[in-house]
Design a protein around this motif. Structure first.
Motif, PDB file in Angstrom:
ATOM      1  N   GLY B 349       0.793  -1.224   0.000  1.00  0.00           N
ATOM      2  CA  GLY B 349       0.000   0.000   0.000  1.00  0.00           C
ATOM      3  C   GLY B 349       0.826   1.276   0.000  1.00  0.00           C
ATOM      4  O   GLY B 349       0.273   2.371   0.064  1.00  0.00           O
ATOM      5  N   ARG B 350       2.147   1.142  -0.059  1.00  0.00           N
ATOM      6  CA  ARG B 350       3.024   2.323  -0.085  1.00  0.00           C
ATOM      7  C   ARG B 350       3.884   2.313  -1.348  1.00  0.00           C
ATOM      8  O   ARG B 350       3.923   1.341  -2.083  1.00  0.00           O
ATOM      9  CB  ARG B 350       3.955   2.332   1.150  1.00  0.00           C
ATOM     10  CG  ARG B 350       3.266   2.684   2.448  1.00  0.00           C
ATOM     11  CD  ARG B 350       4.284   2.865   3.569  1.00  0.00           C
ATOM     12  NE  ARG B 350       5.351   3.785   3.205  1.00  0.00           N
ATOM     13  CZ  ARG B 350       5.254   5.115   3.223  1.00  0.00           C
ATOM     14  NH1 ARG B 350       4.125   5.667   3.617  1.00  0.00           N
ATOM     15  NH2 ARG B 350       6.274   5.876   2.879  1.00  0.00           N
ATOM     16  N   ASP B 351       4.593   3.419  -1.549  1.00  0.00           N
ATOM     17  CA  ASP B 351       5.558   3.528  -2.648  1.00  0.00           C
ATOM     18  C   ASP B 351       4.957   3.120  -3.993  1.00  0.00           C
ATOM     19  O   ASP B 351       5.417   2.172  -4.649  1.00  0.00           O
ATOM     20  CB  ASP B 351       6.820   2.700  -2.342  1.00  0.00           C
ATOM     21  CG  ASP B 351       7.532   3.203  -1.102  1.00  0.00           C
ATOM     22  OD1 ASP B 351       7.394   4.400  -0.794  1.00  0.00           O
ATOM     23  OD2 ASP B 351       8.216   2.416  -0.439  1.00  0.00           O
ATOM     24  N   HIS B 352       3.946   3.863  -4.387  1.00  0.00           N
ATOM     25  CA  HIS B 352       3.302   3.617  -5.682  1.00  0.00           C
ATOM     26  C   HIS B 352       4.155   4.252  -6.775  1.00  0.00           C
ATOM     27  O   HIS B 352       4.683   5.351  -6.591  1.00  0.00           O
ATOM     28  CB  HIS B 352       1.904   4.254  -5.701  1.00  0.00           C
ATOM     29  CG  HIS B 352       1.020   3.732  -4.613  1.00  0.00           C
ATOM     30  ND1 HIS B 352      -0.033   2.876  -4.850  1.00  0.00           N
ATOM     31  CD2 HIS B 352       1.038   3.938  -3.269  1.00  0.00           C
ATOM     32  CE1 HIS B 352      -0.630   2.589  -3.701  1.00  0.00           C
ATOM     33  NE2 HIS B 352       0.006   3.215  -2.723  1.00  0.00           N
ATOM     34  N   SER B 353       4.261   3.579  -7.899  1.00  0.00           N
ATOM     35  CA  SER B 353       5.025   4.174  -9.003  1.00  0.00           C
ATOM     36  C   SER B 353       4.389   3.858 -10.348  1.00  0.00           C
ATOM     37  O   SER B 353       3.848   2.773 -10.549  1.00  0.00           O
ATOM     38  CB  SER B 353       6.472   3.674  -8.985  1.00  0.00           C
ATOM     39  OG  SER B 353       6.515   2.285  -9.183  1.00  0.00           O
ATOM     40  N   PHE B 354       4.441   4.859 -11.218  1.00  0.00           N
ATOM     41  CA  PHE B 354       4.043   4.697 -12.620  1.00  0.00           C
ATOM     42  C   PHE B 354       5.283   4.906 -13.483  1.00  0.00           C
ATOM     43  O   PHE B 354       6.053   5.844 -13.254  1.00  0.00           O
ATOM     44  CB  PHE B 354       3.038   5.780 -13.039  1.00  0.00           C
ATOM     45  CG  PHE B 354       1.696   5.709 -12.371  1.00  0.00           C
ATOM     46  CD1 PHE B 354       0.964   4.531 -12.358  1.00  0.00           C
ATOM     47  CD2 PHE B 354       1.134   6.843 -11.778  1.00  0.00           C
ATOM     48  CE1 PHE B 354      -0.294   4.480 -11.758  1.00  0.00           C
ATOM     49  CE2 PHE B 354      -0.113   6.804 -11.177  1.00  0.00           C
ATOM     50  CZ  PHE B 354      -0.831   5.612 -11.162  1.00  0.00           C
ATOM     51  N   ILE B 355       5.447   4.064 -14.482  1.00  0.00           N
ATOM     52  CA  ILE B 355       6.494   4.277 -15.488  1.00  0.00           C
ATOM     53  C   ILE B 355       5.856   4.043 -16.858  1.00  0.00           C
ATOM     54  O   ILE B 355       5.083   3.085 -17.020  1.00  0.00           O
ATOM     55  CB  ILE B 355       7.685   3.305 -15.314  1.00  0.00           C
ATOM     56  CG1 ILE B 355       8.382   3.512 -13.970  1.00  0.00           C
ATOM     57  CG2 ILE B 355       8.695   3.463 -16.458  1.00  0.00           C
ATOM     58  CD1 ILE B 355       9.525   2.546 -13.686  1.00  0.00           C
ATOM     59  N   ILE B 356       6.149   4.892 -17.809  1.00  0.00           N
ATOM     60  CA  ILE B 356       5.713   4.637 -19.185  1.00  0.00           C
ATOM     61  C   ILE B 356       6.940   4.350 -20.042  1.00  0.00           C
ATOM     62  O   ILE B 356       7.883   5.149 -20.082  1.00  0.00           O
ATOM     63  CB  ILE B 356       4.927   5.827 -19.783  1.00  0.00           C
ATOM     64  CG1 ILE B 356       3.610   6.014 -19.025  1.00  0.00           C
ATOM     65  CG2 ILE B 356       4.621   5.573 -21.263  1.00  0.00           C
ATOM     66  CD1 ILE B 356       2.824   7.241 -19.457  1.00  0.00           C
ATOM     67  N   LEU B 357       6.926   3.192 -20.671  1.00  0.00           N
ATOM     68  CA  LEU B 357       7.978   2.832 -21.626  1.00  0.00           C
ATOM     69  C   LEU B 357       7.391   2.954 -23.027  1.00  0.00           C
ATOM     70  O   LEU B 357       6.227   2.608 -23.244  1.00  0.00           O
ATOM     71  CB  LEU B 357       8.451   1.389 -21.396  1.00  0.00           C
ATOM     72  CG  LEU B 357       9.020   1.059 -20.012  1.00  0.00           C
ATOM     73  CD1 LEU B 357       9.387  -0.421 -19.934  1.00  0.00           C
ATOM     74  CD2 LEU B 357      10.243   1.916 -19.699  1.00  0.00           C
ATOM     75  N   GLU B 358       8.199   3.438 -23.959  1.00  0.00           N
ATOM     76  CA  GLU B 358       7.670   3.681 -25.305  1.00  0.00           C
ATOM     77  C   GLU B 358       8.600   3.076 -26.361  1.00  0.00           C
ATOM     78  O   GLU B 358       9.827   3.143 -26.228  1.00  0.00           O
ATOM     79  CB  GLU B 358       7.551   5.189 -25.524  1.00  0.00           C
ATOM     80  CG  GLU B 358       6.617   5.576 -26.633  1.00  0.00           C
ATOM     81  CD  GLU B 358       6.320   7.081 -26.567  1.00  0.00           C
ATOM     82  OE1 GLU B 358       5.234   7.457 -26.107  1.00  0.00           O
ATOM     83  OE2 GLU B 358       7.191   7.873 -26.963  1.00  0.00           O
ATOM     84  N   LYS B 359       7.984   2.507 -27.366  1.00  0.00           N
ATOM     85  CA  LYS B 359       8.740   1.910 -28.473  1.00  0.00           C
ATOM     86  C   LYS B 359       9.529   3.007 -29.212  1.00  0.00           C
ATOM     87  O   LYS B 359       9.022   4.111 -29.388  1.00  0.00           O
ATOM     88  CB  LYS B 359       7.750   1.238 -29.435  1.00  0.00           C
ATOM     89  CG  LYS B 359       8.363   0.451 -30.547  1.00  0.00           C
ATOM     90  CD  LYS B 359       7.243  -0.102 -31.433  1.00  0.00           C
ATOM     91  CE  LYS B 359       7.770  -0.606 -32.745  1.00  0.00           C
ATOM     92  NZ  LYS B 359       6.683  -0.969 -33.661  1.00  0.00           N
ATOM     93  N   CYS B 360      10.711   2.660 -29.670  1.00  0.00           N
ATOM     94  CA  CYS B 360      11.512   3.640 -30.420  1.00  0.00           C
ATOM     95  C   CYS B 360      11.373   3.412 -31.921  1.00  0.00           C
ATOM     96  O   CYS B 360      11.279   2.301 -32.363  1.00  0.00           O
ATOM     97  CB  CYS B 360      12.974   3.503 -30.045  1.00  0.00           C
ATOM     98  SG  CYS B 360      13.284   4.021 -28.383  1.00  0.00           S
TER      99      CYS B 360
END
Lengths: 83, 360
Positions: B349-360
């Motif tokens: 329930g802690r340390d939430h993270s979002f990352i977006i990776l994108e094709k090159c």
């Protein structure tokens, strides 16, 4: 007399985590800090603590370290003369 | 991100094999039946000198190998910075040092375990092995440690126009004391046998514990080794369940994206009924055809497990294949092209993270 030398070999291997060396491979006169066993300065600190913890001997003069820790033989002789 | 940054090399060591570039991520995965997933790698002597290895705990060994693998994958010999993240650091040596401290009444303590017990040991050992004095920093931010390391790479170091290659990674190891404590506070499932492939079927408290090291060569230059781009990253150290959807929307909006533009989700779902609702809530924000993946059944839960998700996402973008063993939703449809992946993780329930990776 040889028991102490064997005991020291076991302790050195265990304390210093010498994974690839067995007791049989350490000769009494092998240089511990030379090419034969290859110990370094951190190992020297470990040996100083081992000496005090297991044998009650404090190395009061650090300059003597090089001589005392030269080999299992010199270390055993130092313990026999000082305990 | 403050500018475009690319993943040009990957190395992972843990319960699953290192990802070699020549093999697809969809190749076979190791299976387990215990709640503790130890690292399965054993060929450390191929990467680390024998003399140096005798003092190394598992996290140092895992980190050293993953780092070297990432550098070799990116065809880089020396990085311009070494940035690591770890939730708990070198726990084994900390356990031993503290046990000795108690047993020997704070006297006659040997130096090795103390030296090796600090959180920055892995970063330091990598630098020693590479014989480099470049910027070296370690982030200890719970389950956002890996993400914090990436943020540092982006915010602090990518100010130059010249090509820069940073070695960025996350490392955490299993230790007996921590496992005992995590059993006590319910972080590990009580079942003696847990089939990792059925992790989500148990519907009980706790998860399976794991360990591992994930390293990446992150660069401001795209080249033929590039897997993908890291488009965005955001961390929330605390986040109420009802605010998750809003934070997601805001995050996507800031990056000029809509939910429909996310082609695939990778979620840190770990089978703990007390906290998996965060992932359930997030999943509901996306179309049911969007492939939704999870990965902690493969490597276990640990503070820097999201590094594996980052590697998984990078491979999927590069290979355009979805590993079936990771799919959560049977309603998914294969996208024509996987261009963008959203990673979401949280820990208890802690340390939430979002990352977006994108094709090159």
């Amino acid at each position: 007399m040889s028991d102490l030398r064997e005991e020291l070999k076991y302790k050195i291997i265990e304390q210093l985590n010498l994974e690839d060396i067995s007791v049989d491979e350490i000769e009494n006169n092998d240089e511990l800090f030379g090419d034969e066993i290859g110990l370094d300065s951190i190992d020297a600190l470990e040996l100083i603590v081992l000496l005090e913890k297991d044998y009650g001997i404090k190395l009061s003069d650090p300059k003597k370290g090089k001589e005392v820790f030269y080999s299992v033989e010199t270390l055993a002789t130092f313990i026999e003369n000082n305990r | 991100m403050s500018q475009e940054i690319y993943i040009n090399g990957i190395g992972f060591v843990g319960a699953q094999a290192i990802f070699p570039r020549e093999k697809t991520i969809c190749s076979s995965f190791n299976t387990f039946s215990t709640p503790i997933l130890d690292c399965q790698f054993s060929e450390y002597q191929k990467y680390i000198q024998k003399g140096a290895m005798r003092r190394m705990s598992s996290s140092v060994k895992m980190g050293s190998v993953a780092a070297k693998k990432a550098l070799s994958d990116a065809k880089i010999e020396l990085p311009d910075a070494i940035i690591t993240g770890t939730g708990m650091g070198c726990k084994e040596d900390s356990d031993i040092f503290l046990a000795n401290l108690l047993a020997q009444k704070e006297e006659l303590l040997t130096p090795t375990k103390f030296i090796q017990s600090t959180h920055n040991t892995v970063g330091g050992q990598i630098a020693l092995q590479l014989q480099t004095k470049v910027y070296n920093s370690t982030f200890v931010q719970g389950a956002a440690s890996f993400e914090s390391a990436i943020l540092d790479a982006d915010l602090s170091l990518f100010s130059e126009n010249d090509e820069q290659n940073f070695l960025v990674g996350g490392i955490d190891e299993i230790s007996k004391t921590t496992i005992d404590l995590h059993r006590l506070n319910g972080q590990i499932k009580k079942e003696a046998e847990v089939l990792n492939e059925n992790l989500l079927a148990y519907k009980t408290s706790g998860s399976i514990a794991g360990e591992g090291a994930s390293f990446f060569v992150i660069s401001n230059q795209k080249n033929e080794q590039t897997y993908c781009k890291i488009k965005a990253i955001k961390i929330f150290n605390s986040l109420a369940e009802e605010k998750l959807a809003k934070k997601l929307k805001d995050f996507l909006k800031v990056n000029n994206l809509a939910e429909q533009e996310i082609d695939l989700l990778i979620l840190g779902k770990n089978g703990d009924v007390n906290f998996d609702f965060y992932y359930d809530d997030l999943q509901r924000n996306f179309p049911e055809e969007t492939p939704q993946l999870y990965y902690k059944h493969l490597i276990g839960e640990f503070y820097t497990a999201s590094g594996f998700a980052n590697a998984l996402g990078a491979h999927i973008l590069k290979e355009q294949q979805i590993p079936k063993k990771c799919v959560l939703n049977s309603t998914y449809k294969n996208p024509k092209s996987i261009n963008r992946i959203l990673l979401y993780n949280q820990y208890q329930g802690r340390d939430h993270s979002f990352i977006i990776l994108e094709k090159c």
